[in-house]
Design a protein around this motif. Sequence first.
Motif, mmCIF file in Angstrom:
data_model
loop_
_atom_site.group_PDB
_atom_site.id
_atom_site.type_symbol
_atom_site.label_atom_id
_atom_site.label_comp_id
_atom_site.label_asym_id
_atom_site.label_seq_id
_atom_site.Cartn_x
_atom_site.Cartn_y
_atom_site.Cartn_z
ATOM 1 N N GLY A 1 0.732 -1.425 0.354
ATOM 2 C CA GLY A 1 0.388 -0.059 0.284
ATOM 3 C C GLY A 1 0.544 1.755 -0.061
ATOM 4 N N GLU A 2 2.427 1.240 -0.488
ATOM 5 C CA GLU A 2 2.605 2.672 -0.083
ATOM 6 C C GLU A 2 3.152 2.830 -2.009
ATOM 7 O OE1 GLU A 2 6.966 2.191 1.800
ATOM 8 O OE2 GLU A 2 5.466 0.440 2.326
ATOM 9 N N TRP A 3 2.362 4.069 -2.411
ATOM 10 C CA TRP A 3 2.496 4.743 -2.947
ATOM 11 C C TRP A 3 3.141 6.182 -3.512
ATOM 12 C CZ3 TRP A 3 0.325 1.925 -7.501
ATOM 13 C CH2 TRP A 3 -0.396 0.506 -7.490
ATOM 14 N N TYR A 4 3.979 6.151 -4.432
ATOM 15 C CA TYR A 4 5.020 7.643 -3.938
ATOM 16 C C TYR A 4 4.648 8.516 -5.280
ATOM 17 C CZ TYR A 4 7.143 4.655 -0.931
ATOM 18 O OH TYR A 4 7.841 3.977 0.652
ATOM 19 N N PHE A 5 4.599 7.904 -6.135
ATOM 20 C CA PHE A 5 4.478 8.688 -7.718
ATOM 21 C C PHE A 5 2.844 7.441 -8.292
ATOM 22 C CE2 PHE A 5 6.142 10.090 -11.271
ATOM 23 C CZ PHE A 5 4.948 9.317 -12.284
ATOM 24 N N PRO A 6 1.957 8.234 -8.272
ATOM 25 C CA PRO A 6 1.189 8.023 -9.613
ATOM 26 C C PRO A 6 0.914 7.167 -10.977
ATOM 27 C CG PRO A 6 1.206 10.386 -9.514
ATOM 28 C CD PRO A 6 1.700 10.326 -9.254
ATOM 29 N N ASP A 7 1.725 6.077 -10.926
ATOM 30 C CA ASP A 7 1.748 5.502 -12.200
ATOM 31 C C ASP A 7 0.256 4.996 -12.040
ATOM 32 O OD1 ASP A 7 2.164 3.490 -13.712
ATOM 33 O OD2 ASP A 7 4.134 3.008 -13.025
ATOM 34 N N VAL A 8 0.170 5.717 -13.155
ATOM 35 C CA VAL A 8 -1.863 5.122 -14.018
ATOM 36 C C VAL A 8 -1.574 4.037 -14.201
ATOM 37 C CG1 VAL A 8 -3.084 5.674 -15.430
ATOM 38 C CG2 VAL A 8 -1.618 7.309 -14.397
ATOM 39 N N ALA A 9 -0.564 3.226 -15.308
ATOM 40 C CA ALA A 9 -1.156 1.547 -15.915
ATOM 41 C C ALA A 9 -0.686 1.379 -14.200
ATOM 42 C CB ALA A 9 0.604 1.440 -16.293
ATOM 43 N N GLU A 10 0.174 1.460 -13.759
ATOM 44 C CA GLU A 10 0.637 0.051 -12.341
ATOM 45 C C GLU A 10 -0.588 0.292 -11.467
ATOM 46 O OE1 GLU A 10 4.006 -0.875 -9.194
ATOM 47 O OE2 GLU A 10 3.340 1.198 -9.966
ATOM 48 N N MET A 11 -1.358 1.623 -10.498
ATOM 49 C CA MET A 11 -2.576 1.642 -10.456
ATOM 50 C C MET A 11 -4.306 1.297 -10.746
ATOM 51 S SD MET A 11 -1.254 5.342 -9.250
ATOM 52 C CE MET A 11 -3.117 5.514 -6.641
#
Length: 190
Positions: free
Chosen positions: A129-139
């Motif tokens: 659950g650690e998101w540092y950057f909005p990587d649209v494909a990954e999310m």
Amino acid sequence: MAKFEDRLIRDPLPLPTIINPDAIQDFDYRRVVVRGGKWRHDLEMLIGPRMREGKNGFLVVTPLEREDGKGGRTRVLVCRGWIGKEFAPTKKRERFVGALPEGEVVVEGLLREAWRRNMFTPVNKPESGEWYFPDVAEMARHSGSQEVWVEETMKPDLIEAFDREEKGIPIGRPAEVNLRNNHAQYIFTW
């Protein structure tokens, strides 16, 4: 800049149920409206840390699920805005009306191209659950969503922003174009 500002003054487009990610670049900064969707708070992702007016917090990204017109469902990623770090646990927001809205919603926002990660940003760790950057494909893969990023907008209102901040209700971005201008930084560097 003029092209993006022109997109802002037009009436919002209804966001189609199925979106071709390759077409998004032609609609970057275009105002859109998504009707009849339901928030999937169980799939919420917090991106951070993110600062707002000197306070530490997170961007709240909640998939918005809606019917696809063919008996199925689709989701898009909606960046609902910023919350203070004390409201990161969902339990801290449950008691406030508007923080975790239920039922059908209408969202107005800006359709945006996928962000680009710089070399200094840590790698996301979706499994923890650690998101540092909005990587649209990954999310999108993580939440079963389309690779579509909508930034929810709100009219700039200082009183409303203070009220939202105190209740853990995400503070959306104003509908304006924000392009980075590093010319001054380059002058001082070189």
